[in-house]
Motif scaffolding. Structure first.
Motif, PDB file in Angstrom:
ATOM      1  N   ALA A  17      -2.898 -12.681  -5.381  1.00 27.69           N
ATOM      2  CA  ALA A  17      -2.569 -11.902  -4.198  1.00 27.69           C
ATOM      3  C   ALA A  17      -1.501 -11.075  -4.697  1.00 27.69           C
ATOM      4  O   ALA A  17      -0.541 -11.508  -5.322  1.00 27.69           O
ATOM      5  CB  ALA A  17      -2.382 -12.394  -2.593  1.00 27.69           C
ATOM      6  N   ALA A  18      -1.655  -9.595  -4.655  1.00 28.55           N
ATOM      7  CA  ALA A  18      -0.419  -8.780  -4.998  1.00 28.55           C
ATOM      8  C   ALA A  18       0.715  -9.008  -3.782  1.00 28.55           C
ATOM      9  O   ALA A  18       0.428  -9.304  -2.608  1.00 28.55           O
ATOM     10  CB  ALA A  18      -0.875  -7.361  -4.996  1.00 28.55           C
ATOM     11  N   PRO A  19       1.973  -8.671  -4.284  1.00 31.80           N
ATOM     12  CA  PRO A  19       2.846  -8.598  -3.248  1.00 31.80           C
ATOM     13  C   PRO A  19       3.375  -7.443  -2.574  1.00 31.80           C
ATOM     14  O   PRO A  19       3.177  -6.329  -2.835  1.00 31.80           O
ATOM     15  CB  PRO A  19       4.266  -8.898  -4.240  1.00 31.80           C
ATOM     16  N   ALA A  20       3.463  -7.538  -1.207  1.00 27.15           N
ATOM     17  CA  ALA A  20       3.907  -6.741  -0.187  1.00 27.15           C
ATOM     18  C   ALA A  20       2.499  -5.535  -0.171  1.00 27.15           C
ATOM     19  O   ALA A  20       2.656  -4.427  -0.510  1.00 27.15           O
ATOM     20  CB  ALA A  20       5.020  -5.881  -0.523  1.00 27.15           C
ATOM     21  N   GLY A  45       0.121  -3.884  -4.855  1.00 24.26           N
ATOM     22  CA  GLY A  45       1.256  -4.384  -4.096  1.00 24.26           C
ATOM     23  C   GLY A  45       2.581  -3.345  -4.357  1.00 24.26           C
ATOM     24  O   GLY A  45       2.408  -2.374  -5.256  1.00 24.26           O
ATOM     25  N   MET A  46       3.483  -3.464  -3.464  1.00 26.06           N
ATOM     26  CA  MET A  46       4.758  -2.587  -3.520  1.00 26.06           C
ATOM     27  C   MET A  46       5.901  -3.389  -4.244  1.00 26.06           C
ATOM     28  O   MET A  46       6.673  -2.756  -4.692  1.00 26.06           O
ATOM     29  CB  MET A  46       4.824  -2.267  -2.068  1.00 26.06           C
ATOM     30  N   GLY A  47       5.816  -4.668  -4.272  1.00 24.05           N
ATOM     31  CA  GLY A  47       7.142  -5.362  -4.729  1.00 24.05           C
ATOM     32  C   GLY A  47       7.438  -6.502  -4.019  1.00 24.05           C
ATOM     33  O   GLY A  47       6.777  -7.265  -3.390  1.00 24.05           O
ATOM     34  N   THR A  48       8.253  -7.151  -5.097  1.00 25.31           N
ATOM     35  CA  THR A  48       8.688  -8.552  -4.797  1.00 25.31           C
ATOM     36  C   THR A  48      10.280  -8.885  -4.350  1.00 25.31           C
ATOM     37  O   THR A  48      10.625  -9.940  -3.990  1.00 25.31           O
ATOM     38  CB  THR A  48       8.594  -9.645  -5.925  1.00 25.31           C
ATOM     39  N   GLN A  49      10.832  -7.761  -4.104  1.00 23.30           N
ATOM     40  CA  GLN A  49      12.133  -7.686  -3.569  1.00 23.30           C
ATOM     41  C   GLN A  49      12.285  -8.451  -2.101  1.00 23.30           C
ATOM     42  O   GLN A  49      11.433  -8.276  -1.320  1.00 23.30           O
ATOM     43  CB  GLN A  49      12.759  -6.347  -3.296  1.00 23.30           C
ATOM     44  N   SER A  50      13.356  -9.108  -2.024  1.00 19.98           N
ATOM     45  CA  SER A  50      13.487  -9.922  -0.818  1.00 19.98           C
ATOM     46  C   SER A  50      13.448  -8.973   0.585  1.00 19.98           C
ATOM     47  O   SER A  50      13.786  -7.797   0.488  1.00 19.98           O
ATOM     48  CB  SER A  50      14.891 -10.482  -0.586  1.00 19.98           C
ATOM     49  N   ASN A  51      12.637  -9.221   1.562  1.00 23.16           N
ATOM     50  CA  ASN A  51      12.443  -8.747   2.718  1.00 23.16           C
ATOM     51  C   ASN A  51      12.722  -9.424   3.794  1.00 23.16           C
ATOM     52  O   ASN A  51      11.841  -9.774   4.638  1.00 23.16           O
ATOM     53  CB  ASN A  51      10.828  -8.182   2.813  1.00 23.16           C
ATOM     54  N   ALA A  52      13.943  -9.608   3.974  1.00 17.97           N
ATOM     55  CA  ALA A  52      14.660 -10.661   5.103  1.00 17.97           C
ATOM     56  C   ALA A  52      14.480 -10.295   6.622  1.00 17.97           C
ATOM     57  O   ALA A  52      14.352 -11.052   7.534  1.00 17.97           O
ATOM     58  CB  ALA A  52      16.208 -11.030   4.887  1.00 17.97           C
TER      59      ALA A  52
END
Length: 498
Positions: free
Chosen positions: A348-351, A376-383
């Motif tokens: 699975a791709a991120p975001a 996907g769009m990215g792996t940056q934290s999405n708190a």
């Protein structure tokens, strides 16, 4: 004690600076839904970490400051679409009293970032008036700690903004639900009007209730309602507005079950999407997007999937990021939702987002349509757990315009189209065409490396390699021809066999 009028009267503000232009890119992945004959899906623009064009300082680059997103337009005209993203940044500020306004003490700058929906270009930012998200404390207007946390558009086109509450109903200045219905002037980049439609903070026995985001329905300046998910006690507040008056009470909705069944709560950062007076979607930190009625009963979703396609689709959905909405196109109902969170896996791709077609009348399972973006769009934290799709449907062109915002990872604009019926509908680019259709035989303009023929329902009925013509053993009807020419280019064309 001097009395002050707390309505938002003087709203004129100058536009603030915005970030440097972002290089707009396009997701060039080819998305084929079914056999490609019924629906088309394509990206118009994207700005995301995976595309190396995520905005720099001055936009929505700090996820914790930019939690809400919506899309507003004039009368549903997609050509006027503006993407709006909330931004709350620390800024201690004391504003002296005037004849009509007391001293105002602020801890944050509250702004709405504005983007052209068709191009993705950022436009001048709109700063909220100083008096918004403030409560009177003696002779001082004090800004609540977490104002402008969420943003929506109601059925009348009002821009709706609300705060985040970490201890709802505790009787303190930050324990009240504050919701405004606003009109924005994009020419002057100002808030033209703002009405506080909900100011509610009944002291509750347990003051540890948390409200992150809301859902809206109706016209909040006259008659409508707001849903607010309580993160810690597993129920939802409903605030009904009648004749534009601040609600005198709330009702609560307890969800009777969760999807997956192993979840015991929907937890923090839940997103809500009311459909009407009777049904709403809820998507929580621990749960998948699910349709409920106002008694909290399960109506539809990903509970107990049976078909192979749906089981495979559901197996890839992750919890964590939250966002869901629904749209109708060409007589069919579709749900767009947060599909996978920002943690990439081998499969699975991120975001990412997903779209499924619903069968609300027939009671059938959701039918998977597409997962996007492909990488996907990215792996940056999405708190803040924001993964919001927002949609404008243009029925004249059978197109759903979909904007997707993944907190701290990107923003994109896609088109989901119901393909018009007809004798021919070329989708891919290739010099090869259908030359003749006669007596169950389809002849192409030149020999191709491979050709396949599908029924309108997606069933493969014929196929061959290195041929110029192919016979279809089935009866009369509409078919889709897919071929790969000798140069490797693909073509798709719809034909009618008579």
């Amino acid at each position: 004690m001097k009395k002050f009028l707390l309505s938002v009267a003087a709203l004129s503000l100058t536009a603030v600076a915005f970030c440097a232009p972002v290089e707009q890119k396009r997701d060039s992945a080819v998305y084929t839904i079914g056999d490609g004959s019924l629906y088309g899906f394509e990206n118009v623009w994207i700005q995301a970490r995976t595309f190396d064009n995520f905005p720099t300082e001055g936009s929505y680059e700090t996820g914790a400051n930019s939690r809400g997103m919506t899309v507003v337009s004039t009368g549903g005209d997609v050509n006027t679409a503006k993407v709006l993203i909330t931004r709350r940044t620390p800024e201690a500020k004391i504003i002296p009293a005037t004849e009509t306004t007391p001293i105002i003490k602020k801890g944050s700058k509250l702004e709405i970032l504005v983007f052209n929906g068709l191009t993705g270009e950022q436009e001048p930012t709109i700063e909220l008036p100083d008096t918004m998200f403030c409560n009177l404390d003696g002779d001082t207007l004090r800004q609540v700690g977490l104002g402008l946390n969420d943003i929506h558009v109601d059925d009348a086109g009002n821009v709706i903004v609300s705060n985040l509450i970490t201890a709802y109903g505790n009787g303190q200045i930050g324990g009240k639900m504050l919701v405004y219905a606003c009109t924005l002037d994009f020419t002057t980049s100002t808030v033209a009007s703002a009405k506080r439609v909900i100011d509610y903070g009944e002291v509750l026995p347990d003051g540890e209730l948390r409200i992150d985001y809301i859902g809206v329905s109706g016209d909040l300046t006259t008659n409508g309602f707001v849903l607010a998910a309580n993160a810690t006690k597993n129920f939802i507040f409903r605030y009904d507005i009648f004749n534009g008056e601040n609600p005198e009470y709330t009702t609560s909705i307890t969800l009777q079950e969760f999807v997956p069944a192993s979840a015991t709560s929907f937890a923090s950062a839940s997103r809500l999407f009311p459909l009407d007076e009777n049904n709403f979607y809820a998507d929580g930190f621990n749960t998948l997007p699910t349709l409920y009625d106002m008694d909290g009963n399960y109506v539809d979703g990903f509970k107990d999937p049976v078909g192979d396609d749906l089981r495979a689709y559901v197996s890839g959905i992750s919890t964590g990021n939250n966002g869901v909405c629904e749209f109708n196109l060409s007589g069919k109902t579709f749900m767009v939702h947060a599909y996978h969170n920002n943690v990439a896996t081998a499969t699975a791709a991120p975001a990412t987002f997903g779209i499924v077609k619903l069968d609300l009348e027939g009671g059938g399972e959701p039918e998977p349509m597409v997962i996007f973006p492909e990488i996907g769009m990215g792996t940056q934290s999405n708190a803040e757990r924001t993964a919001l799709p927002r949609i404008i449907v243009d029925e004249s062109t059978n197109t759903a315009h979909i904007w997707g915002y993944q907190g701290n990872n990107g923003l994109a604009y896609y088109k989901f189209t119901a393909v018009p019926t007809g004798t021919k509908n070329t989708i891919a680019e290739s010099a090869v065409k259908v030359y003749n259709v006669r007596n169950g035989k389809i002849t192409l303009t030149e020999e191709v490396a491979s050709v396949e023929v599908y029924s309108i329902l997606g069933q493969r009925v014929a196929g061959a390699n290195n041929v110029k013509a192919i016979e279809v053993p089935s009866a009369n009807g509409i078919y889709v021809v897919k071929a790969i020419d000798m140069k490797g280019a693909a073509m798709t064309e719809k034909v009618i066999l008579k």
